[in-house]
Design a protein around this motif. Structure first.
Motif, PDB file in Angstrom:
ATOM      1  N   UNK A 279       0.823  -1.214   0.000  1.00 35.94           N
ATOM      2  CA  UNK A 279       0.000   0.000   0.000  1.00 35.94           C
ATOM      3  C   UNK A 279       0.855   1.262   0.000  1.00 35.94           C
ATOM      4  N   UNK A 280       2.139   1.106  -0.227  1.00 26.50           N
ATOM      5  CA  UNK A 280       3.040   2.248  -0.207  1.00 26.50           C
ATOM      6  C   UNK A 280       2.969   3.076  -1.479  1.00 26.50           C
ATOM      7  N   UNK A 281       3.186   4.378  -1.339  1.00 29.33           N
ATOM      8  CA  UNK A 281       3.282   5.287  -2.478  1.00 29.33           C
ATOM      9  C   UNK A 281       4.516   6.164  -2.262  1.00 29.33           C
ATOM     10  N   UNK A 282       5.613   5.917  -3.010  1.00 28.94           N
ATOM     11  CA  UNK A 282       5.775   4.878  -4.035  1.00 28.94           C
ATOM     12  C   UNK A 282       5.812   3.479  -3.417  1.00 28.94           C
ATOM     13  N   UNK A 283       5.821   2.476  -4.282  1.00 29.52           N
ATOM     14  CA  UNK A 283       5.718   1.088  -3.827  1.00 29.52           C
ATOM     15  C   UNK A 283       6.843   0.726  -2.866  1.00 29.52           C
ATOM     16  N   UNK A 284       6.503  -0.055  -1.843  1.00 29.74           N
ATOM     17  CA  UNK A 284       7.500  -0.534  -0.877  1.00 29.74           C
ATOM     18  C   UNK A 284       8.127  -1.847  -1.319  1.00 29.74           C
ATOM     19  N   UNK A 285       7.481  -2.505  -2.294  1.00 33.55           N
ATOM     20  CA  UNK A 285       8.013  -3.766  -2.822  1.00 33.55           C
ATOM     21  C   UNK A 285       8.588  -3.488  -4.203  1.00 33.55           C
ATOM     22  N   UNK A 286       9.870  -3.774  -4.386  1.00 33.68           N
ATOM     23  CA  UNK A 286      10.533  -3.496  -5.653  1.00 33.68           C
ATOM     24  C   UNK A 286       9.886  -4.278  -6.786  1.00 33.68           C
ATOM     25  N   UNK A 287       9.817  -3.643  -7.962  1.00 37.30           N
ATOM     26  CA  UNK A 287       9.229  -4.307  -9.129  1.00 37.30           C
ATOM     27  C   UNK A 287       9.998  -5.566  -9.482  1.00 37.30           C
ATOM     28  N   UNK A 288      11.302  -5.544  -9.280  1.00 36.26           N
ATOM     29  CA  UNK A 288      12.125  -6.726  -9.563  1.00 36.26           C
ATOM     30  C   UNK A 288      11.767  -7.885  -8.640  1.00 36.26           C
ATOM     31  N   UNK A 289      11.236  -7.589  -7.471  1.00 38.36           N
ATOM     32  CA  UNK A 289      10.803  -8.646  -6.543  1.00 38.36           C
ATOM     33  C   UNK A 289       9.544  -9.329  -7.068  1.00 38.36           C
ATOM     34  N   UNK A 290       8.603  -8.510  -7.520  1.00 37.82           N
ATOM     35  CA  UNK A 290       7.334  -9.078  -8.016  1.00 37.82           C
ATOM     36  C   UNK A 290       7.535  -9.858  -9.307  1.00 37.82           C
ATOM     37  N   UNK A 291       8.507  -9.468 -10.101  1.00 33.47           N
ATOM     38  CA  UNK A 291       8.725 -10.176 -11.367  1.00 33.47           C
ATOM     39  C   UNK A 291       9.560 -11.439 -11.189  1.00 33.47           C
ATOM     40  N   UNK A 292      10.318 -11.502 -10.095  1.00 33.38           N
ATOM     41  CA  UNK A 292      11.242 -12.632  -9.894  1.00 33.38           C
ATOM     42  C   UNK A 292      10.603 -13.783  -9.130  1.00 33.38           C
ATOM     43  N   UNK A 293       9.658 -13.455  -8.215  1.00 37.08           N
ATOM     44  CA  UNK A 293       9.081 -14.501  -7.362  1.00 37.08           C
ATOM     45  C   UNK A 293       7.577 -14.664  -7.653  1.00 37.08           C
ATOM     46  N   UNK A 294       7.067 -15.898  -7.700  1.00 29.08           N
ATOM     47  CA  UNK A 294       5.645 -16.154  -8.017  1.00 29.08           C
ATOM     48  C   UNK A 294       4.759 -16.155  -6.767  1.00 29.08           C
ATOM     49  N   UNK A 295       4.504 -14.997  -6.207  1.00 27.03           N
ATOM     50  CA  UNK A 295       3.619 -14.917  -5.033  1.00 27.03           C
ATOM     51  C   UNK A 295       2.378 -14.099  -5.398  1.00 27.03           C
ATOM     52  N   UNK A 296       1.388 -14.084  -4.508  1.00 22.62           N
ATOM     53  CA  UNK A 296       0.164 -13.301  -4.724  1.00 22.62           C
ATOM     54  C   UNK A 296       0.446 -11.842  -4.352  1.00 22.62           C
ATOM     55  N   UNK A 297       0.393 -10.974  -5.340  1.00 30.89           N
ATOM     56  CA  UNK A 297       0.730  -9.564  -5.106  1.00 30.89           C
ATOM     57  C   UNK A 297      -0.503  -8.688  -5.282  1.00 30.89           C
ATOM     58  N   UNK A 298      -0.767  -7.842  -4.285  1.00 30.14           N
ATOM     59  CA  UNK A 298      -1.850  -6.859  -4.352  1.00 30.14           C
ATOM     60  C   UNK A 298      -1.206  -5.488  -4.225  1.00 30.14           C
TER      61      UNK A 298
END
Length: 404
Positions: A279-298
């Motif tokens: 819920x961070x603005x800007x995002x607290x989770x790096x885009x490279x994290x979401x693209x590298x690992x297969x988890x449920x991202x909201x």
């Protein structure tokens, strides 16, 4: 009719919040709101007065036969230093009343469909009545405003489909059906995550670790959970207890959850069933994290799109809401006409009694004295019967004419 009813308002649609705040301060500074409103009524500038202020609007709703011009506005608050009073939108008569309908039913709110404004309206109304600022006219109108707003909320879907980012995020979490004993890692302890924590407690979650720049703040937020603890953000890279859900919302300009940190936080678990709510603005989770690992991202962008979609749905319901409000406006007009009739006819019973008294004691006094007691009693009973009938007939006819 009702041209003596006026409304002055400044809202988020027409002004900056600073300007609204200046007017609110002019009325409410030094805790003298009651004193200033009472003085305004006692000065006879207004006959009745309703005052409402929220975080993004101020309303003065009042009755007066005076012209509401620039001089009138400037005289609303003595020694007011703000020029914003002169910028207030002005409405009169039925337009003023209908605007109040729209406000209480949230049609004019920053977030359409939020019920909070009705509660604020009712509190302000109760306060103004307690301060003896409300008379018969505004009572009739404000009571109808509350009924109209309730019907909008009950008979339309204007309040459905949440537009709150936190509510939408928690809806997404619920759909993923996490276990009740899930290990929740919350990064950040600001207002957004405080709201998230309330949801988690309501859902029966017990295991919460809060990470914050200030450990004391983290510990305070986690204290209400059976298995809650708080740690400083600097300790996150050494955290070894794993997680099932991450909720992140900080004010950091840089992403906190990098691929390297995420790998460490997994503590040897597979990422597939992990849930990450960012819920961070800007995002607290790096885009490279979401693209590298297969988890449920909201993520926040996904939630914003959903919020706008839901808001569009609510805006469509505004059309139905206006139908409800127009019906209530007609009822309110009839109620007011009937009340005017009741006021006009209020002296009728006394006038008829006076006619009867004059007839018995003056006009026909000598003739009545010549009658025997039984005849006098019969005549008095007949006159009493006619008195009651004479009161009812014109009031019924007038009421039917008004309602017709």
């Amino acid at each position: 009719m009702l041209q003596h009813v006026h409304l002055l308002t400044l809202t988020h649609r027409h002004a900056k919040l600073k300007e609204i705040g200046e007017i609110v301060a002019a009325f409410e500074s030094e805790d003298k709101l009651q004193e200033r409103l009472t003085a305004l009524r006692q000065s006879q500038k207004v006959d009745e007065l309703f005052y409402l202020s929220t975080c993004n609007r101020i309303i003065l709703f009042f009755t007066t036969d005076r012209e509401v011009n620039d001089a009138f506005r400037k005289g609303l608050v003595e020694n007011a230093t703000t020029d914003a009073i002169g910028e207030m939108q002005y409405l009169q008569g039925l337009k003023a009343i209908y605007h109040l309908f729209e406000v209480a039913s949230s049609i004019d709110s920053l977030v359409v469909g939020e019920r909070q404004i009705l509660g604020q309206f009712r509190d302000a109304y109760a306060r103004c009545r307690e301060w003896d600022l409300i008379g018969d006219d505004l009572r009739i109108i404000c009571d109808r405003v509350v009924l109209a707003a309730k019907d909008v909320y009950n008979n339309t879907r204007i309040g459905e489909k949440s537009v709150s980012i936190v509510s939408l995020a928690m809806q997404q979490l619920r759909r993923l059906k996490p276990k009740t004993d899930a290990r929740i890692l919350m990064i950040g302890a600001g207002q957004t995550n405080v709201l998230v924590s309330k949801f988690l407690r309501k859902e029966g979650c017990e295991r919460l670790t809060v990470v914050n720049r200030t450990a004391a703040r983290a510990q305070s937020l986690a204290a209400s959970f059976p298995q809650g603890k708080g740690i400083a953000l600097s300790e996150l890279e050494n955290y070894e207890e794993g997680f099932d859900i991450i909720v992140a919302c900080t004010g950091s300009a840089e992403a906190i959850v990098t691929p390297e940190l995420f790998h460490w936080l997994l503590a040897g678990d597979a990422p597939d069933n992990k849930i990450v709510i960012d819920l961070g603005v800007p995002a607290d989770v790096a885009e490279s994290t979401t693209s590298h690992y297969p988890f449920h991202y909201v993520g926040i962008e996904q939630l914003r799109a959903l919020a706008e979609e839901n808001m569009s749905f609510r805006r469509e319901e505004i059309k139905r809401a206006h139908g409800e409000l127009h019906q209530h406006l007609k009822v309110m007009e009839n109620s007011y006409r009937q009340r005017l009739l009741e006021r006009a006819m209020a002296g009728l019973p006394a006038e008829i009694k006076a006619v009867k008294h004059a007839a018995v004691n003056n006009v026909f006094a000598k003739e009545l004295d010549k009658l025997d007691p039984e005849a006098q009693d019969l005549l008095m009973r007949m006159m009493t019967y006619m008195e009651k009938r004479c009161i009812g007939i014109p009031m019924k006819a007038a009421r039917e004419a008004v309602l017709g």
